[in-house]
Enzyme design. Structure first.
Site, PDB file in Angstrom:
ATOM      1  N   ARG A 109       0.806  -1.223   0.000  1.00 55.84           N
ATOM      2  CA  ARG A 109       0.000   0.000   0.000  1.00 55.84           C
ATOM      3  C   ARG A 109       0.843   1.278   0.000  1.00 55.84           C
ATOM      4  NH1 ARG A 109      -3.436  -3.055   3.690  1.00 55.84           N
ATOM      5  NH2 ARG A 109      -5.267  -3.787   2.531  1.00 55.84           N
ATOM      6  N   LYS A 131       2.741  11.736 -11.273  1.00 57.78           N
ATOM      7  CA  LYS A 131       2.105  10.702 -12.096  1.00 57.78           C
ATOM      8  C   LYS A 131       3.020   9.481 -12.166  1.00 57.78           C
ATOM      9  CE  LYS A 131      -0.837  13.327 -15.286  1.00 57.78           C
ATOM     10  NZ  LYS A 131      -1.074  13.651 -16.714  1.00 57.78           N
ATOM     11  N   GLU A 173       9.332  18.317 -24.473  1.00 55.29           N
ATOM     12  CA  GLU A 173       8.505  18.669 -23.316  1.00 55.29           C
ATOM     13  C   GLU A 173       8.853  20.080 -22.827  1.00 55.29           C
ATOM     14  OE1 GLU A 173       5.953  17.210 -22.077  1.00 55.29           O
ATOM     15  OE2 GLU A 173       6.050  15.113 -22.694  1.00 55.29           O
ATOM     16  N   LYS A 213       6.140  23.504 -14.678  1.00 55.05           N
ATOM     17  CA  LYS A 213       5.310  22.324 -14.407  1.00 55.05           C
ATOM     18  C   LYS A 213       4.880  22.282 -12.947  1.00 55.05           C
ATOM     19  CE  LYS A 213       4.751  17.396 -14.910  1.00 55.05           C
ATOM     20  NZ  LYS A 213       5.187  16.130 -15.534  1.00 55.05           N
ATOM     21  N   GLU A 223      -5.354  16.871 -12.000  1.00 54.61           N
ATOM     22  CA  GLU A 223      -5.706  17.109 -13.405  1.00 54.61           C
ATOM     23  C   GLU A 223      -7.214  17.249 -13.630  1.00 54.61           C
ATOM     24  OE1 GLU A 223      -4.674  15.001 -17.617  1.00 54.61           O
ATOM     25  OE2 GLU A 223      -3.063  15.054 -16.158  1.00 54.61           O
ATOM     26  N   ARG A 227      -4.164  21.705 -15.031  1.00 52.07           N
ATOM     27  CA  ARG A 227      -3.074  20.757 -15.293  1.00 52.07           C
ATOM     28  C   ARG A 227      -3.186  20.139 -16.686  1.00 52.07           C
ATOM     29  NH1 ARG A 227      -0.210  16.337 -11.275  1.00 52.07           N
ATOM     30  NH2 ARG A 227       1.081  15.368 -12.865  1.00 52.07           N
ATOM     31  N   ASN A 231      -0.909  18.713 -21.302  1.00 50.02           N
ATOM     32  CA  ASN A 231      -1.208  17.712 -22.325  1.00 50.02           C
ATOM     33  C   ASN A 231      -1.132  18.261 -23.749  1.00 50.02           C
ATOM     34  OD1 ASN A 231      -1.781  15.358 -20.697  1.00 50.02           O
ATOM     35  ND2 ASN A 231      -3.590  16.452 -19.981  1.00 50.02           N
ATOM     36  N   HIS A 234      -0.148  15.990 -26.643  1.00 49.37           N
ATOM     37  CA  HIS A 234      -0.178  14.612 -26.168  1.00 49.37           C
ATOM     38  C   HIS A 234      -1.352  13.780 -26.679  1.00 49.37           C
ATOM     39  CE1 HIS A 234       3.000  16.034 -23.604  1.00 49.37           C
ATOM     40  NE2 HIS A 234       3.137  14.846 -23.033  1.00 49.37           N
ATOM     41  N   HIS A 238       0.294  10.738 -28.179  1.00 50.17           N
ATOM     42  CA  HIS A 238       0.133   9.396 -27.617  1.00 50.17           C
ATOM     43  C   HIS A 238      -0.437   8.427 -28.651  1.00 50.17           C
ATOM     44  CE1 HIS A 238       0.113  10.554 -23.058  1.00 50.17           C
ATOM     45  NE2 HIS A 238       1.325  10.267 -23.502  1.00 50.17           N
ATOM     46  N   HIS A 253       9.238   9.116 -26.698  1.00 51.84           N
ATOM     47  CA  HIS A 253       8.047   9.858 -26.284  1.00 51.84           C
ATOM     48  C   HIS A 253       8.090  11.315 -26.730  1.00 51.84           C
ATOM     49  CE1 HIS A 253       4.749  11.325 -23.817  1.00 51.84           C
ATOM     50  NE2 HIS A 253       5.566  12.215 -23.287  1.00 51.84           N
TER      51      HIS A 253
END
Length: 353
Positions: A109, A131, A173, A213, A223, A227, A231, A234, A238, A253
């Site tokens: 956990r 993330k 980025e 950021k 998000e 936020r 993206n 993206h 993606h 990426h």
């Protein structure tokens, strides 16, 4: 979500020692991939603070960012006596910090972890913001949690181990951060000589990029709103990445994000009036430095299908973050299938597919 502490290192040994001391633990683990074990681990392996650490090594590249590798990390932790009071250091690029953060956040956990990103992409994107996750079912970052590292230690000395392609991947980025911040920052990023790197100047730009950021993540950690600015590029980027993965082609990426920026700034121009001259300047920079991911019209439907799985979507509507101007962020902008096909046409014509 707790705020992670991002440190721009001037003495990695001292910064790492202090970070470890502030995270009481019974056992220490260091996660590396095959590349960073060879190239980066030697830069910290003689430090007294990690002499008792157990090293976990996983395969390199995004192809290993999967459930099988995650289970291997869990097993290594369990087999070598990790408890919920243990500490893990993720030393590597975005794949290592994403998967390692997810492994740490879910083992018993959740155990504390520290990120030491070794690529430009990880420094300005993957390791900062909380993330974590893995790819699943052919989709990028499909499974994961928001769970920040206790510390992120940024040492630009690691960037000297990178080739130009991996530097450019991270730089995409940074360019995105410039687009969503100020015209002056966007302009200095376009002028930076990526082929003859001034590492002191790059260090300054990295610090500025990370601050952009961090400021956004602090406003919206989960998000729900602003936020989504992060993206830009993206949604389609993606989709390019997922298609490349399906075709068994290796696409970094940041390259996919750069190609996505071409598409999404064009849509910004059409829908919210992004300036044509800034579109042209940004696209030219990307063409000159990133080349092209070649697609044909027969792959449009598959790319569209990948976009339907984007996490920003709601009620089946594909959502984009668009730009009215440099720094003028427009979240939750929808596009029809016909509009997306037009965007892909523009990409092919402009990039010379």
């Amino acid at each position: 979500m707790s705020k992670q502490k991002v440190i721009i290192c001037h003495d990695l040994s001292e910064n790492l020692r202090s970070a470890i001391l502030s995270c009481p633990h019974d056992k220490l683990f260091v996660l590396v991939d095959e590349h960073t074990r060879q190239l980066c681990l030697p830069l910290i392996s003689n430090m007294e603070c990690i002499q008792q650490a157990y090293i976990i090594t996983i395969g390199a590249e995004d192809i290993h960012k999967n459930l099988e590798t995650l289970a291997y990390v869990w097993k290594e932790l369990g087999d070598h006596g990790a408890t919920r009071h243990s500490l893990m250091i993720n030393l590597g690029g975005g794949m290592v910090t994403d998967l390692g953060g997810f492994a740490a956040s879910t083992f018993k956990r959740g155990i504390q972890y520290i990120n030491i990103p070794t690529t430009l992409l990880a420094m300005v994107d993957a390791s900062v913001g909380g993330k974590t996750g893995i790819n699943f079912n052919g989709l990028k970052n499909e499974i994961g949690v928001f769970s920040p590292a206790k510390y992120v230690l940024l040492d630009t000395e690691f960037l000297k181990t990178l080739d130009t392609r991996n530097l450019l991947s991270g730089y995409a980025e940074m360019l995105k951060h410039g687009i969503i911040s100020t015209e002056s920052h966007w302009a200095e990023l376009l002028k930076f000589d990526i082929n003859h790197i001034d590492y002191e100047e790059l260090k300054r730009l990295v610090a500025q990029s990370v601050q952009i950021k961090e400021d956004i993540v602090e406003q919206d950690p989960f998000e729900k709103g602003i936020r989504k600015a992060l993206n830009v590029g993206h949604t389609i980027g993606h989709a390019f990445e997922s298609l490349a993965l399906e075709l068994n082609q290796h696409v970094l990426h940041g390259y996919a994000v750069a190609w996505g920026i071409v598409c999404e700034l064009y849509y910004s121009f059409l829908k919210v009036g992004f300036p044509k001259d800034k579109l042209r300047q940004t696209v030219q920079f990307i063409k000159e430095n990133y080349g092209v991911f070649t697609i044909d019209c027969k792959q449009y439907d598959r790319l569209y299908e990948f976009m339907t799985h984007d996490k920003k979507n709601s009620a089946g509507i594909i959502n984009f973050t668009l730009m009215g101007e440099i720094g003028d962020i427009r979240i939750n902008q929808s596009a029809s299938k016909e509009e997306i096909l037009d965007i892909l046409d523009f990409y092919r014509e402009t990039m010379g597919c």
